[in-house]
Motif scaffolding. Structure first.
Motif, mmCIF file in Angstrom:
data_model
loop_
_atom_site.group_PDB
_atom_site.id
_atom_site.type_symbol
_atom_site.label_atom_id
_atom_site.label_comp_id
_atom_site.label_asym_id
_atom_site.label_seq_id
_atom_site.Cartn_x
_atom_site.Cartn_y
_atom_site.Cartn_z
ATOM 1 N N LEU A 38 0.846 -1.188 0.000
ATOM 2 C CA LEU A 38 0.000 0.000 0.000
ATOM 3 C C LEU A 38 0.883 1.240 0.000
ATOM 4 C CD1 LEU A 38 -2.958 0.948 0.149
ATOM 5 C CD2 LEU A 38 -2.812 0.824 2.633
ATOM 6 N N ASP A 39 0.554 2.185 -0.853
ATOM 7 C CA ASP A 39 1.313 3.439 -0.959
ATOM 8 C C ASP A 39 2.779 3.177 -1.284
ATOM 9 O OD1 ASP A 39 1.379 6.253 -0.938
ATOM 10 O OD2 ASP A 39 2.132 6.299 1.116
ATOM 11 N N ARG A 233 -3.129 12.487 4.598
ATOM 12 C CA ARG A 233 -3.356 11.360 3.689
ATOM 13 C C ARG A 233 -3.122 10.009 4.369
ATOM 14 N NH1 ARG A 233 0.359 9.012 0.076
ATOM 15 N NH2 ARG A 233 -0.608 7.914 -1.704
ATOM 16 N N SER A 234 -2.123 9.904 5.221
ATOM 17 C CA SER A 234 -1.823 8.622 5.858
ATOM 18 C C SER A 234 -2.970 8.141 6.742
ATOM 19 C CB SER A 234 -0.536 8.722 6.686
ATOM 20 O OG SER A 234 -0.650 9.687 7.707
ATOM 21 N N ASP A 236 -6.148 8.431 6.058
ATOM 22 C CA ASP A 236 -7.114 7.798 5.168
ATOM 23 C C ASP A 236 -6.577 6.473 4.619
ATOM 24 O OD1 ASP A 236 -9.044 9.848 5.396
ATOM 25 O OD2 ASP A 236 -7.983 11.054 3.905
ATOM 26 N N LEU A 237 -5.270 6.416 4.353
ATOM 27 C CA LEU A 237 -4.682 5.208 3.790
ATOM 28 C C LEU A 237 -4.611 4.059 4.789
ATOM 29 C CD1 LEU A 237 -1.657 6.637 1.747
ATOM 30 C CD2 LEU A 237 -3.665 5.483 0.813
ATOM 31 N N PHE A 238 -4.262 4.374 6.035
ATOM 32 C CA PHE A 238 -3.955 3.328 7.011
ATOM 33 C C PHE A 238 -4.886 3.365 8.224
ATOM 34 C CE2 PHE A 238 0.056 4.962 5.101
ATOM 35 C CZ PHE A 238 0.260 3.909 4.207
#
Length: 360
Positions: A38-39, A233-234, A236-238
């Motif tokens: 991811l990312d 952003r992190s 929302d990603l994790f």
């Protein structure tokens, strides 16, 4: 915590966990499943195995009540912190707090360490709601023994019983106690570092920012929370599936700082302070799969822009909370050991010419 996990003694669960981590690699891969990317980052196999076992057991550290959350964190840490680390004497202290309030603390002295050593004042994580001296005991032992440094762990007040800024007030009081009682602690008041993980990293930075005449000479921060004012952003990603979740972050903040006005206060969102140039040299570690990753890295970038010597280290394959995982796998312990190396270096290079008030 699942009913199954509740019914099994922590020692038995910890043994089972070590057994699984000791299985041959092909068997571990069967349990882990497909690699998670991811990312542009791949979750480390040991981190993925631990999260998979957490999922199988039904343990998700639910945010129900503060009491239940504290118990869940205590049990979770007991599974992964490893055997008690020897080579350090430990004693309880009572520190002078704000007003009539006293602060519990634990003092760690490595065996054979001469008087006049540096000191690390350490603040535990747990979202300002959870965690205590026991939950981070083995981590403090590791920092003391491997760092060759005395450690003072502060048991600051927790929310929601004591909301913001109680924890920040206690954190600063613990540092001031160390300075004023340096002689009886056997430490050099000119070489005091501040450190912490997560919410504890926040308290370390806030304390350093608002220190009085005597300043800390080093900051050791594991995946700190430094900005409650915006989503990055992190998050929302994790925010789901990697131990610390988006829901938990809101839950912690609602308990610690229910007033939205507090979210922009530099005593909470230290990243928003206009002038960070007075902070000491800093080692700041982030985890790649952590909702707090981006704000921690933004803090490090701001420190560098304002002339503060800073080492930013991202562990792309790890998740939030890795500093307490000293008992299983190897990658987590290696990450903490690297931080300890930076602490040793930072304290060795610390300027010892700082003027100390006579009362110290």
């Amino acid at each position: 915590m699942s009913k199954l996990a509740d019914s099994i003694p922590p020692g038995v669960l910890a043994g089972a966990l070590r057994f699984v981590f000791g299985l041959p690699a092909p068997l571990r891969k069967l349990i882990i499943g497909r690699p998670i990317t991811l990312d542009g980052q791949r979750l480390h196999p040991e981190a993925q195995l631990l999260l998979r076992l957490q999922q199988i057991s039904g343990e998700d550290w639910r945010t129900t009540t503060p009491a239940a959350n504290r118990l869940a964190l205590t049990r979770s840490n007991a599974l992964v912190c490893g055997p008690v680390i020897d080579g350090v004497a430990v004693r309880s202290l009572t520190l002078d707090g704000v007003g009539a309030h006293a602060i519990g603390a634990r003092f760690y002295e490595p065996t054979g360490l001469a008087a006049g050593s540096p000191l690390l004042v350490f603040y535990h994580g747990g979202g300002w709601v959870s965690g205590d001296l026991d939950s981070h005991d083995n981590l403090c032992r590791f920092l003391a023994v491997e760092g060759g440094v005395r450690v003072l762990a502060a048991d600051y007040r927790l929310a929601p019983e004591h909301p913001f800024p109680a924890a920040a007030d206690d954190a600063r009081a613990a540092f001031e106690y160390a300075v004023s009682h340096a002689s009886e602690l056997g430490i050099d008041p000119r070489r005091i570092a501040l450190g912490g993980d997560s919410a504890g990293g926040n308290l370390a930075a806030v304390t350093a920012l608002h220190a009085g005449a005597v300043k800390p000479v080093f900051l050791l921060m594991f995946y700190p929370a430094v900005d409650a004012s915006v989503r990055r952003r992190s998050r929302d990603l994790f925010g789901n599936g990697f131990f610390l979740t988006d829901e938990k972050m809101d839950w912690f903040l609602d308990h610690y700082a229910p007033s939205r006005e507090a979210h922009t206060d530099p005593r909470l969102s230290v990243l928003l302070a206009e002038d960070l140039s007075g902070l000491p040299p800093t080692y700041l570690a982030t985890a790649g799969f952590d909702p707090l990753r981006d704000e921690g890295e933004a803090f490090a970038e701001k420190l560098a822009e304002q002339g503060v010597p800073v080492v930013l280290r991202r562990y792309p394959g790890l998740f939030h909370g890795y500093a307490n995982i000293l008992g299983v796998g190897g990658v987590f312990r290696e990450a903490v050991a690297e931080a300890v190396g930076s602490l040793r270096t930072g304290l060795a290079l610390a300027n010892t010419r700082q003027d100390i008030p006579e009362t110290a």
